[in-house]
Design a protein around this motif. Sequence first.
Motif, PDB file in Angstrom:
ATOM      1  N   GLU A 134     -11.383   2.386 -16.014  1.00 40.54           N
ATOM      2  CA  GLU A 134     -11.432   1.016 -15.031  1.00 40.54           C
ATOM      3  C   GLU A 134     -10.281   0.818 -14.600  1.00 40.54           C
ATOM      4  N   TYR A 142     -12.536  10.329 -14.461  1.00 42.29           N
ATOM      5  CA  TYR A 142     -12.594  11.730 -16.014  1.00 42.29           C
ATOM      6  C   TYR A 142     -12.513  13.196 -15.063  1.00 42.29           C
ATOM      7  N   ARG A 143     -12.935  12.464 -13.958  1.00 39.65           N
ATOM      8  CA  ARG A 143     -13.111  14.555 -13.582  1.00 39.65           C
ATOM      9  C   ARG A 143     -11.171  14.963 -13.885  1.00 39.65           C
ATOM     10  N   SER A 196      -9.815  15.058 -16.516  1.00 41.41           N
ATOM     11  CA  SER A 196      -9.915  17.162 -16.959  1.00 41.41           C
ATOM     12  C   SER A 196      -9.190  18.137 -16.259  1.00 41.41           C
ATOM     13  N   SER A 217     -13.658   5.540  -8.229  1.00 38.43           N
ATOM     14  CA  SER A 217     -15.071   5.271  -9.125  1.00 38.43           C
ATOM     15  C   SER A 217     -14.380   6.289 -10.066  1.00 38.43           C
ATOM     16  N   GLU A 218     -15.378   5.425 -11.106  1.00 32.76           N
ATOM     17  CA  GLU A 218     -14.446   5.828 -13.068  1.00 32.76           C
ATOM     18  C   GLU A 218     -14.780   7.919 -13.042  1.00 32.76           C
ATOM     19  N   ARG A 219     -15.718   7.884 -12.862  1.00 33.47           N
ATOM     20  CA  ARG A 219     -16.083   9.260 -12.705  1.00 33.47           C
ATOM     21  C   ARG A 219     -14.932  10.756 -12.125  1.00 33.47           C
ATOM     22  N   THR A 220     -14.282  10.182 -10.728  1.00 28.46           N
ATOM     23  CA  THR A 220     -13.755  11.015 -10.539  1.00 28.46           C
ATOM     24  C   THR A 220     -11.945  10.819 -11.306  1.00 28.46           C
TER      25      THR A 220
END
Length: 74
Positions: free
Chosen positions: A24, A38-39, A42, A33-36
């Motif tokens: 966050e 995570y990407r 990775s 975004s948080e999803r970005t």
Amino acid sequence: MAVVSQRRMMRVLNAMGENVVTAEFLAKRAGCSERTVYRCISELRASGHKILSGAGTGYLLRRSAPATEAETNG
């Protein structure tokens, strides 16, 4: 799979300091975004960055320790 831009990955990487940070926090700092995040994490790991993480804890960029005298002198 979507490829994260180099600029966005650098923003996430630069937002990691000496302390554990959450997805966050990184998302707010990088403007994504948080999803970005995570990407990005990775892809940064895949490119060799040592990023530690723990479920519900956050992320920590492990910076390389300075070489010891024994390591530099062989």
